[in-house]
Design a protein around this motif. Structure first.
Motif, mmCIF file in Angstrom:
data_model
loop_
_atom_site.group_PDB
_atom_site.id
_atom_site.type_symbol
_atom_site.label_atom_id
_atom_site.label_comp_id
_atom_site.label_asym_id
_atom_site.label_seq_id
_atom_site.Cartn_x
_atom_site.Cartn_y
_atom_site.Cartn_z
ATOM 1 N N LYS A 252 0.998 2.737 19.182
ATOM 2 C CA LYS A 252 1.042 4.205 19.130
ATOM 3 C C LYS A 252 0.750 4.700 17.713
ATOM 4 O O LYS A 252 -0.067 5.606 17.513
ATOM 5 C CB LYS A 252 2.422 4.680 19.594
ATOM 6 N N SER A 253 1.410 4.109 16.731
ATOM 7 C CA SER A 253 1.183 4.526 15.340
ATOM 8 C C SER A 253 -0.234 4.206 14.902
ATOM 9 O O SER A 253 -0.862 4.978 14.167
ATOM 10 C CB SER A 253 2.174 3.832 14.407
ATOM 11 N N ALA A 254 -0.730 3.062 15.356
ATOM 12 C CA ALA A 254 -2.105 2.679 15.005
ATOM 13 C C ALA A 254 -3.091 3.715 15.527
ATOM 14 O O ALA A 254 -4.014 4.133 14.827
ATOM 15 C CB ALA A 254 -2.427 1.305 15.585
ATOM 16 N N ARG A 255 -2.849 4.133 16.763
ATOM 17 C CA ARG A 255 -3.745 5.108 17.393
ATOM 18 C C ARG A 255 -3.709 6.438 16.647
ATOM 19 O O ARG A 255 -4.746 7.044 16.363
ATOM 20 C CB ARG A 255 -3.299 5.272 18.848
ATOM 21 N N THR A 256 -2.501 6.872 16.316
ATOM 22 C CA THR A 256 -2.360 8.126 15.569
ATOM 23 C C THR A 256 -3.098 8.057 14.246
ATOM 24 O O THR A 256 -3.829 8.981 13.862
ATOM 25 C CB THR A 256 -0.862 8.415 15.310
ATOM 26 N N MET A 257 -2.922 6.947 13.556
ATOM 27 C CA MET A 257 -3.560 6.779 12.248
ATOM 28 C C MET A 257 -5.080 6.795 12.376
ATOM 29 O O MET A 257 -5.784 7.430 11.583
ATOM 30 C CB MET A 257 -3.095 5.467 11.617
ATOM 31 N N VAL B 147 0.851 -1.195 0.000
ATOM 32 C CA VAL B 147 0.000 0.000 0.000
ATOM 33 C C VAL B 147 0.884 1.240 0.000
ATOM 34 O O VAL B 147 1.751 1.391 0.863
ATOM 35 C CB VAL B 147 -0.922 0.015 1.251
ATOM 36 N N HIS B 148 0.660 2.107 -0.966
ATOM 37 C CA HIS B 148 1.497 3.302 -1.061
ATOM 38 C C HIS B 148 1.251 4.232 0.126
ATOM 39 O O HIS B 148 0.123 4.363 0.609
ATOM 40 C CB HIS B 148 1.206 4.039 -2.368
ATOM 41 N N GLY B 149 2.307 4.888 0.558
ATOM 42 C CA GLY B 149 2.260 5.747 1.741
ATOM 43 C C GLY B 149 1.083 6.702 1.800
ATOM 44 O O GLY B 149 0.332 6.718 2.791
ATOM 45 N N PRO B 150 0.863 7.505 0.754
ATOM 46 C CA PRO B 150 -0.219 8.495 0.824
ATOM 47 C C PRO B 150 -1.601 7.869 0.983
ATOM 48 O O PRO B 150 -2.523 8.522 1.455
ATOM 49 C CB PRO B 150 -0.107 9.222 -0.523
ATOM 50 N N SER B 151 -1.742 6.606 0.585
ATOM 51 C CA SER B 151 -3.061 5.962 0.664
ATOM 52 C C SER B 151 -3.352 5.410 2.052
ATOM 53 O O SER B 151 -4.503 5.097 2.364
ATOM 54 C CB SER B 151 -3.138 4.800 -0.338
ATOM 55 N N ARG B 152 -2.329 5.260 2.869
ATOM 56 C CA ARG B 152 -2.507 4.518 4.119
ATOM 57 C C ARG B 152 -3.500 5.176 5.079
ATOM 58 O O ARG B 152 -4.124 4.507 5.877
ATOM 59 C CB ARG B 152 -1.151 4.323 4.806
ATOM 60 N N GLY B 153 -3.589 6.501 5.029
ATOM 61 C CA GLY B 153 -4.491 7.197 5.944
ATOM 62 C C GLY B 153 -5.894 7.354 5.401
ATOM 63 O O GLY B 153 -6.734 7.970 6.060
ATOM 64 N N GLY B 154 -6.179 6.819 4.228
ATOM 65 C CA GLY B 154 -7.508 6.970 3.618
ATOM 66 C C GLY B 154 -8.575 6.222 4.393
ATOM 67 O O GLY B 154 -8.288 5.283 5.139
ATOM 68 N N TYR C 51 -5.044 -0.910 8.061
ATOM 69 C CA TYR C 51 -3.603 -0.690 8.248
ATOM 70 C C TYR C 51 -3.288 -0.533 9.739
ATOM 71 O O TYR C 51 -2.297 -1.078 10.251
ATOM 72 C CB TYR C 51 -3.169 0.554 7.466
ATOM 73 N N ALA C 52 -4.166 0.199 10.438
ATOM 74 C CA ALA C 52 -3.961 0.399 11.878
ATOM 75 C C ALA C 52 -4.049 -0.929 12.627
ATOM 76 O O ALA C 52 -3.324 -1.151 13.602
ATOM 77 C CB ALA C 52 -4.999 1.383 12.410
ATOM 78 N N ARG C 53 -4.925 -1.783 12.173
ATOM 79 C CA ARG C 53 -5.062 -3.094 12.826
ATOM 80 C C ARG C 53 -3.774 -3.896 12.655
ATOM 81 O O ARG C 53 -3.324 -4.582 13.583
ATOM 82 C CB ARG C 53 -6.251 -3.837 12.211
ATOM 83 N N TRP C 54 -3.190 -3.803 11.473
ATOM 84 C CA TRP C 54 -1.923 -4.497 11.250
ATOM 85 C C TRP C 54 -0.844 -3.922 12.177
ATOM 86 O O TRP C 54 -0.059 -4.673 12.778
ATOM 87 C CB TRP C 54 -1.507 -4.356 9.776
ATOM 88 N N LEU C 55 -0.821 -2.600 12.294
ATOM 89 C CA LEU C 55 0.154 -1.973 13.197
ATOM 90 C C LEU C 55 -0.057 -2.448 14.631
ATOM 91 O O LEU C 55 0.903 -2.745 15.347
ATOM 92 C CB LEU C 55 0.024 -0.443 13.125
ATOM 93 N N GLU C 56 -1.294 -2.523 15.031
ATOM 94 C CA GLU C 56 -1.607 -2.976 16.400
ATOM 95 C C GLU C 56 -1.103 -4.393 16.632
ATOM 96 O O GLU C 56 -0.453 -4.676 17.633
ATOM 97 C CB GLU C 56 -3.118 -2.965 16.606
ATOM 98 N N ILE C 57 -1.424 -5.253 15.702
ATOM 99 C CA ILE C 57 -1.016 -6.655 15.869
ATOM 100 C C ILE C 57 0.505 -6.769 15.839
ATOM 101 O O ILE C 57 1.091 -7.597 16.538
ATOM 102 C CB ILE C 57 -1.692 -7.534 14.797
ATOM 103 N N SER C 58 1.131 -5.885 15.073
ATOM 104 C CA SER C 58 2.600 -5.899 15.009
ATOM 105 C C SER C 58 3.234 -5.264 16.239
ATOM 106 O O SER C 58 4.461 -5.203 16.347
ATOM 107 C CB SER C 58 3.082 -5.160 13.756
ATOM 108 N N GLY C 59 2.428 -4.736 17.124
ATOM 109 C CA GLY C 59 2.955 -4.182 18.372
ATOM 110 C C GLY C 59 3.125 -2.683 18.360
ATOM 111 O O GLY C 59 3.548 -2.102 19.361
ATOM 112 N N ASP C 60 2.798 -2.018 17.246
ATOM 113 C CA ASP C 60 2.974 -0.565 17.169
ATOM 114 C C ASP C 60 1.632 0.114 17.449
ATOM 115 O O ASP C 60 1.029 0.728 16.556
ATOM 116 C CB ASP C 60 3.513 -0.180 15.785
#
Lengths: 439, 252
Positions: free
Chosen positions: A194-199, A169-176, A183-192
């Motif tokens: 904080k980034s998931a919450r921000t997104m 997934v291209h960077g600019p699309s991730r926040g759509g 994407y945030a769910r993947w970050l959460e499962i990966s342990g991040d």
């Protein structure tokens, strides 16, 4: 939403306790606990949705070869299913999207997305995965298709696949809107986390300021953000976001249920009952029924608690296939139907090897006193570094039972550090267990 | 005070739904839209059609600009015209056949979705011709809520709001004839073409895809004399543009 086919079967059981529900709701009102009232805007939106459905039913009847009208109708049924929990609408959506694709395979790729959603609602992950792979193969430049595939990878526990999908997934699309939650769910499962919450917060802000999104979708973003806040112990933030969501859709059963859960985390049992009952009016979610039962138990009304808990149990066992994870945990936490839950989980793990499946397996084995096997399951449950207090609580309790006090202390403390309010009752158990291990 | 509004290059072909209109007999030359990702995903900026025809009242001309089709009954209320902070709609009129606008109507909207206020200024000499324009600050002005007939029956009248899309196309059959038609949202050119039809369905079987769908319409009716320079030259050209305050980059 999960499988709802059992809801019809459950009606008999519900009717049996209908009188007491009525009394419960009256009492809640008398206590001046905030119960939702239908919003004019929400009612208008529901009326428009019905108008839309009638519009596309008519169009589909007028053109028996129209793939587009059947796809549009399927999407509306799916939307209604999310709002009302009506499983029949999911089946209608599946059938209509399949019919649409049979009428026109070319220039109709988006209908696969509707079909995938209908399949996911039914937990038919393998079929959904195959369709998502088809989408990516046909349109490798569409970021949303990679995200859909990644989401299903997470569901079935293919974390390498999920990483590949989300990396594509291209960077600019991730926040759509359509990608950020996955994407945030993947970050959460990966342990991040904080980034998931921000997104998610950014996506919520966009959703709130957009006048093009359906109110149901905006409300869903509120639900998603409040969920991550609750699971990380930020109850006040969760409350604010939930209440803002209920301003948008006051009768949304998911928001009401989440609010009931939040009240339970604060041990506000009367509010839990009022909100939970309001949610159950729309959708007989076993998790919410069980939550209300627990609230009655906490208030000392054991008869009422037993009534709700029996209903919840009936609801779960009527469900075909695998049990919903939350309901399964509820049964395990109440030491009920442990062998059945274990058998269901083991069956499901044959095709769905995700960390929460292993969590459930480990917790079931713990309840069966099979501690060494439970430890093995938890190696996989914790393998992605997911910072979820419930996972670490389970891991800690299993390690204690297995005799590894060092790991037990480490995991239980980590659970409390991550979220001291991860459950209405378990944090107290974790603290007491830690104390016993320390002394 | 003048506020600069920049016109995106990509808008040129999209909004060049030009008409060569004769007062007595209108004649549409071409129509196309959804030619970029931006206009396809932002339908309120996507002009689908421009119409000019004699109005029901003798001596008057109706100009119609349609965008954002198709809207379903439910979506109609949540969709809106571009806010003035985002851009404006313009209908441009060439009186002497040189394809340069001599008169312009500027249409802007304020307020939230469902309660927007429309303001139409014109027909006026433009501050400048071509792709970069500024707001008109003087001249004839009609303003009021959307979904309402506004203005003076003897002068300029305005309506802005959802209206049934008058275009006709049997789109389902079109896709069967040309299944590899390429949208701008992805490389559908990679799809193999498998036509299952070779011609449109006959009268009586063909189905208008746009039946019942609304588009967002801007309708302006003026006396014929407002658009014709004199009785010896009654021909004029009409086209419409969407001018954005912050146009997206790299859209061609």
């Amino acid at each position: 939403m999960t499988r709802r086919g059992w809801i019809v079967l459950l009606l008999t059981a519900v009717l049996a306790i209908g009188t007491s529900w009525g009394v419960t709701r009256l009492r809640a009102s008398e206590r001046k606990v905030a119960v939702p009232k239908p919003g004019a805007a929400a009612a208008k939106q529901f009326a428009l949705r019905e108008k839309d459905i009638a519009f596309f039913v008519k169009r589909a009847a007028e053109d028996t070869e129209s793939a587009g009208d059947r796809a549009e109708l399927a999407a509306r049924y799916l939307q209604r299913a999310r709002e009302t929990g009506d499983f029949n609408d999911v089946i209608l959506a599946e059938n209509l999207s399949r019919k649409s694709l049979s009428l026109r395979s070319a220039h109709n790729l988006e209908t696969n997305v509707i079909l995938i959603s209908a399949l996911l609602e039914q937990h038919r992950f393998a079929e959904a995965h195959k369709l998502a792979e088809h989408l990516v193969a046909e349109e490798p430049d569409v970021d949303r298709y990679h995200s859909i595939l990644g989401d299903i990878d997470l569901e079935v526990g293919d974390y390498a696949g999920a990483r590949a999908s989300f990396t594509a997934v291209h960077g600019p699309s991730r926040g759509g809107f359509s990608i950020a939650p996955s994407y945030a769910r993947w970050l959460e499962i990966s342990g991040d986390t904080k980034s998931a919450r921000t997104m998610l917060y950014r996506a919520l802000a966009k959703a709130d300021s957009s006048d093009d999104l359906q109110r149901e979708t905006v409300a869903w973003f509120h639900l998603r953000v409040s969920d991550i806040e609750m699971r990380n112990g930020r109850l006040r933030s969760a409350e604010n976001i939930l209440h803002a969501g209920r301003e948008i859709l006051p009768l949304d059963h998911r928001l009401l249920s989440a609010d009931a859960h939040l009240a339970a985390l604060r041990h506000d049992w009367r509010k839990t009952i009022a909100l939970g009952d309001s949610a159950i009016v729309t959708v007989l979610d076993p998790g919410t029924i069980g939550l209300v039962g627990d609230a009655y138990a906490a208030l000392g009304d054991t008869a009422k608690a037993a009534e709700y808990n029996r209903t919840m149990e009936v609801a779960v066992i009527q469900q075909p296939g695998s049990y919903h994870r939350a309901w399964s945990l509820f049964l395990l936490d109440h030491d009920r139907r442990v062998p059945e839950v274990l058998a269901k989980v083991q069956e499901e793990l044959k095709t769905r090897k995700d960390i929460y499946g292993y969590d459930l397996l480990g917790w079931s084995l713990y309840k069966e006193h099979r501690y060494a096997e439970a430890q093995s399951a938890f190696v996989k449950a914790l393998s992605q570094g997911t910072q979820d207090a419930v996972l670490y609580y389970h891991a800690g309790m299993i390690e204690r039972a297995a005799g590894d006090t060092a790991n037990a202390r480490r995991y239980l403390q980590h659970a409390l550090d991550l979220n001291p309010t991860f459950d209405p009752t378990h944090p107290a158990v974790a603290k007491a267990t830690l104390d016993s291990l320390t002394h | 005070m003048k506020t600069w509004i920049t016109r995106r290059d990509l808008i040129v072909p999209v909004v060049a739904a030009a008409l060569v209109a004769v007062v007595a007999v209108g004649k549409v030359k071409a129509s196309d839209h959804q030619q970029t990702v931006f206009t396809e995903t932002n339908p309120r900026y996507d002009i689908t059609d421009v119409f000019a025809f004699p109005a029901a009242t003798p001596g008057r001309i109706a100009l119609v600009l349609m965008t954002s089709s198709p809207l379903t009954p439910a979506l109609t209320n949540s969709h809106r015209f571009a806010d003035i902070s985002e851009g404006i709609y313009q209908i441009k009129v060439d009186l002497d056949g040189d394809a340069v606008e001599d008169l312009v109507f500027q249409v802007s909207f304020t307020g939230p979705a469902g309660a927007q206020v429309v303001s139409v200024r014109g027909p006026s000499r433009p501050n400048e011709t071509g792709v970069v324009n500024t707001f008109l600050t003087s001249g004839n002005l009609v303003t009021g809520p959307v979904n309402t007939n506004l203005g003076d029956p003897a002068g300029m009248q305005v309506f802005a709001g959802p209206r049934n899309d008058p275009f006709f196309i049997d789109l389902e059959q079109f896709f069967r004839i040309i299944p590899d038609r390429k949208p701008v949202t992805g490389p559908l050119s990679q799809l193999p073409p498998h036509p299952t039809a070779s011609s449109f369905r006959p009268v009586g079987q063909a189905v208008d895809f746009l039946r019942g769908y609304n588009g967002l319409a801007i309708v302006i009716e003026v006396p014929r004399t407002a658009l014709t320079s004199n009785d010896n030259h009654r021909r004029f050209g009409v086209w419409a543009t969407v001018n954005l305050v912050n146009p997206p980059a790299n859209q061609h």
